[in-house]
Design a protein around this motif. Structure first.
Motif, PDB file in Angstrom:
ATOM      1  N   UNK A 219     -27.154  30.662  33.429  1.00  0.00           N
ATOM      2  CA  UNK A 219     -26.489  31.370  32.210  1.00  0.00           C
ATOM      3  C   UNK A 219     -24.893  31.506  32.309  1.00  0.00           C
ATOM      4  N   UNK A 220     -24.215  31.128  31.235  1.00  0.00           N
ATOM      5  CA  UNK A 220     -22.790  31.464  31.228  1.00  0.00           C
ATOM      6  C   UNK A 220     -22.313  33.158  31.816  1.00  0.00           C
ATOM      7  N   UNK A 221     -23.315  33.940  31.530  1.00  0.00           N
ATOM      8  CA  UNK A 221     -23.100  35.245  31.939  1.00  0.00           C
ATOM      9  C   UNK A 221     -22.489  35.326  33.484  1.00  0.00           C
ATOM     10  N   UNK A 222     -22.756  34.257  34.095  1.00  0.00           N
ATOM     11  CA  UNK A 222     -22.411  34.109  35.800  1.00  0.00           C
ATOM     12  C   UNK A 222     -20.855  34.149  35.842  1.00  0.00           C
ATOM     13  N   UNK A 223     -20.038  33.654  34.805  1.00  0.00           N
ATOM     14  CA  UNK A 223     -18.816  33.450  34.959  1.00  0.00           C
ATOM     15  C   UNK A 223     -18.248  34.256  33.994  1.00  0.00           C
ATOM     16  N   UNK A 224     -17.036  34.439  33.672  1.00  0.00           N
ATOM     17  CA  UNK A 224     -15.936  35.220  32.553  1.00  0.00           C
ATOM     18  C   UNK A 224     -15.799  34.093  31.696  1.00  0.00           C
ATOM     19  N   UNK A 225     -15.683  34.858  30.405  1.00  0.00           N
ATOM     20  CA  UNK A 225     -15.168  34.098  29.288  1.00  0.00           C
ATOM     21  C   UNK A 225     -13.714  33.457  29.316  1.00  0.00           C
ATOM     22  N   UNK A 226     -12.782  34.282  30.168  1.00  0.00           N
ATOM     23  CA  UNK A 226     -11.385  33.918  30.356  1.00  0.00           C
ATOM     24  C   UNK A 226     -11.412  32.743  31.331  1.00  0.00           C
ATOM     25  N   UNK A 227     -12.246  32.622  32.367  1.00  0.00           N
ATOM     26  CA  UNK A 227     -12.289  31.658  33.215  1.00  0.00           C
ATOM     27  C   UNK A 227     -12.908  30.228  32.720  1.00  0.00           C
ATOM     28  N   UNK A 228     -14.052  30.462  32.036  1.00  0.00           N
ATOM     29  CA  UNK A 228     -14.495  29.174  31.228  1.00  0.00           C
ATOM     30  C   UNK A 228     -13.538  28.617  30.359  1.00  0.00           C
ATOM     31  N   UNK A 229     -12.634  29.466  29.231  1.00  0.00           N
ATOM     32  CA  UNK A 229     -12.189  28.726  28.353  1.00  0.00           C
ATOM     33  C   UNK A 229     -10.758  28.476  28.964  1.00  0.00           C
ATOM     34  N   UNK A 230     -10.277  28.761  30.012  1.00  0.00           N
ATOM     35  CA  UNK A 230      -8.954  28.357  30.609  1.00  0.00           C
ATOM     36  C   UNK A 230      -9.245  26.923  31.035  1.00  0.00           C
ATOM     37  N   UNK A 231     -10.495  26.337  31.283  1.00  0.00           N
ATOM     38  CA  UNK A 231     -10.729  24.865  31.584  1.00  0.00           C
ATOM     39  C   UNK A 231     -10.571  24.142  30.420  1.00  0.00           C
ATOM     40  N   UNK A 232     -10.808  24.830  29.258  1.00  0.00           N
ATOM     41  CA  UNK A 232     -10.999  23.679  27.968  1.00  0.00           C
ATOM     42  C   UNK A 232      -9.394  23.025  27.639  1.00  0.00           C
ATOM     43  N   UNK A 233      -9.461  21.490  27.433  1.00  0.00           N
ATOM     44  CA  UNK A 233      -8.062  21.001  27.279  1.00  0.00           C
ATOM     45  C   UNK A 233      -7.647  21.266  25.759  1.00  0.00           C
TER      46      UNK A 233
ATOM     47  N   UNK B  40      -8.895  22.703  21.509  1.00  0.00           N
ATOM     48  CA  UNK B  40      -9.489  23.881  20.834  1.00  0.00           C
ATOM     49  C   UNK B  40     -10.857  23.393  19.994  1.00  0.00           C
ATOM     50  N   UNK B  41     -11.600  22.689  20.868  1.00  0.00           N
ATOM     51  CA  UNK B  41     -12.839  22.256  20.304  1.00  0.00           C
ATOM     52  C   UNK B  41     -13.733  23.435  20.207  1.00  0.00           C
ATOM     53  N   UNK B  42     -14.374  23.704  19.067  1.00  0.00           N
ATOM     54  CA  UNK B  42     -15.048  24.956  19.115  1.00  0.00           C
ATOM     55  C   UNK B  42     -16.194  25.138  19.622  1.00  0.00           C
ATOM     56  N   UNK B  43     -16.875  23.955  19.958  1.00  0.00           N
ATOM     57  CA  UNK B  43     -18.346  23.624  20.579  1.00  0.00           C
ATOM     58  C   UNK B  43     -18.335  24.128  21.975  1.00  0.00           C
ATOM     59  N   UNK B  44     -17.110  23.955  22.622  1.00  0.00           N
ATOM     60  CA  UNK B  44     -16.959  24.244  24.156  1.00  0.00           C
ATOM     61  C   UNK B  44     -16.810  25.436  24.430  1.00  0.00           C
ATOM     62  N   UNK B  45     -16.502  26.398  23.482  1.00  0.00           N
ATOM     63  CA  UNK B  45     -15.762  27.898  23.883  1.00  0.00           C
ATOM     64  C   UNK B  45     -17.216  28.493  24.380  1.00  0.00           C
ATOM     65  N   UNK B  46     -16.671  29.341  25.361  1.00  0.00           N
ATOM     66  CA  UNK B  46     -17.555  30.415  25.923  1.00  0.00           C
ATOM     67  C   UNK B  46     -18.233  31.081  24.693  1.00  0.00           C
ATOM     68  N   UNK B  47     -17.537  31.559  23.726  1.00  0.00           N
ATOM     69  CA  UNK B  47     -18.272  32.172  22.655  1.00  0.00           C
ATOM     70  C   UNK B  47     -19.519  31.429  22.067  1.00  0.00           C
ATOM     71  N   UNK B  48     -19.232  30.214  21.793  1.00  0.00           N
ATOM     72  CA  UNK B  48     -20.320  29.499  21.025  1.00  0.00           C
ATOM     73  C   UNK B  48     -21.473  29.039  21.998  1.00  0.00           C
ATOM     74  N   UNK B  49     -21.181  28.709  23.256  1.00  0.00           N
ATOM     75  CA  UNK B  49     -22.252  28.458  24.497  1.00  0.00           C
ATOM     76  C   UNK B  49     -23.217  29.605  24.665  1.00  0.00           C
ATOM     77  N   UNK B  50     -22.346  30.878  24.745  1.00  0.00           N
ATOM     78  CA  UNK B  50     -22.983  32.088  25.197  1.00  0.00           C
ATOM     79  C   UNK B  50     -23.813  32.593  23.893  1.00  0.00           C
TER      80      UNK B  50
END
Length: 375
Positions: free
Chosen positions: A8-22, A24-34
């Motif tokens: 589950x993405x709940x194991x990491x924070x939204x800030x840490x996940x989104x910091x990896x995104x190169x 603004x692809x909306x499909x990769x954002x933590x909010x979309x996947x979570x």
């Protein structure tokens, strides 16, 4: 550095996940996947069990590959059913497999998230982890050029080409500006299509995700689900997914409603990236001639032009898009298979398939409606 599959993405924070995104692809954002996870759109019951492959260093997220444990091949849009069938006949286990992808979304973009050094380590550790988990292999769909380069440098990965149809906006001032680039016959055909819809008294209006009421989201979902119901299928997404996404990333959502008088009859749901409109879901509750083309294609072009978006990805497949100005666009996926015999057979197949895809993409350009030198 340690590596693991996150259930589950709940194991990491939204800030840490989104910091990896190169980007603004909306499909990769933590909010979309979570939102997919929390809404029940993905999970063990759907055959899309989250298994995000990540690298951690001293508890800090360094690299990630969004992924899923799959017990079937539905909802992927890179079709390997024939591979699974061949394995079944040869008594070779094909499921479970591991899939690096955005569920139900055949949209190209980054798949390997993080810095190159961490990602190289992440990829090198993947084959052993696949064996430990009992996966037959790994598949990474709809990659971007950076992901392609990293995967090409790893041994054993097979590359597969596909073809979609995307519309490009070089800077049109309005829809008429686009029409002026077309051959006369095609220009007249498009005008006629739009006139047929208008003659039925249908008008269109756009709302962002934060502007829709729950009643309007009910209508969106009813239309979306109906596109599956008419084929005797269950929809992939749940109703809750739309409300969660609207709450978490409303600015990335645009919905166009088709109305006859005051009665809504159809809708198209889109997401927006940095310079791209992604047309994702459509549905109607009443049939009108050419309504699909107007709602899903011409309205999207109008929106992209008005908002300065350079690209419009209206979804996978659909050769009928060619005559409406959508150009053939190559896509790529990657496949690593544990069984050596299967890997060799698939590799031979992909070489032959690639030649056919390249030939078709070149041939398809002849069906484009643009005047010579315009496409």
């Amino acid at each position: 550095m340690s590596f693991s599959f996150l259930t589950s993405l709940a194991a990491v924070s939204a800030a840490d996940w989104d910091a990896l995104l190169p980007d603004n692809n909306p499909f990769l954002r933590y909010a979309f996947l979570r939102s997919l996870e929390e809404s029940g759109s993905v999970g063990a019951e759907s055959g899309w069990q989250p298994a995000h492959w990540v690298a951690l260093e001293q508890g800090q997220l360094r690299a990630a590959l969004p992924g899923y444990q799959k017990s079937h091949s539905w909802g992927e849009y890179v079709f390997d059913h024939s591979w699974a069938d061949a394995c079944y006949r040869a008594n070779i286990p094909y499921y479970p497999k591991w899939l690096g992808a955005i569920p139900f979304s055949p949209v190209s973009g980054p798949r390997l998230l993080g810095d190159a050094t961490s990602l190289t380590a992440l990829l090198e550790a993947l084959p052993e982890a696949l064996a430990r988990q009992g996966f037959s292999g790994a598949h990474i769909n709809f990659t971007d050029p950076r992901s392609d380069a990293l995967l090409a440098a790893q041994p054993g990965w097979l590359s597969r080409l596909g073809c979609q149809y995307h519309w490009h906006n070089p800077g049109y001032r309005d829809f008429q500006d686009f029409l002026d680039t077309l051959m006369s016959r095609k220009r007249k055909q498009i005008r006629k299509e739009r006139e047929q819809v208008a003659a039925n008294g249908i008008s269109f209006h756009w709302l962002s995700g934060g502007e829709l009421s729950e009643a309007q989201w009910d209508f969106v979902y009813t239309c979306y689900a109906n596109t599956y119901a008419v084929r005797g299928q269950q929809p992939y997404l749940t109703r809750d997914f739309f409300s969660l996404l609207a709450e978490r990333m409303p600015g990335a959502i645009q919905v166009v409603f088709a109305q006859r008088g005051t009665q809504p009859v159809a809708m198209a749901f889109s997401l927006i990236g940095d310079d791209t409109l992604y047309g994702r879901y459509w549905g109607c509750l009443a049939e009108f001639d050419r309504l699909h083309f107007e709602t899903c294609f011409w309205q999207g072009m109008d929106y992209a032009i008005a908002h300065g978006l350079r690209h419009f990805d209206a979804g996978a497949q659909g050769e009928h898009k060619l005559v409406r100005g959508f150009e053939p666009t190559l896509t790529r996926s990657w496949h690593w298979l544990r069984h050596e015999g299967l890997r060799a057979a698939v590799g031979d197949f992909l070489q032959q398939e690639q030649a056919g895809v390249l030939a078709w993409a070149e041939e398809a350009r002849d069906a484009l409606p643009y005047r010579r030198g315009q496409a």
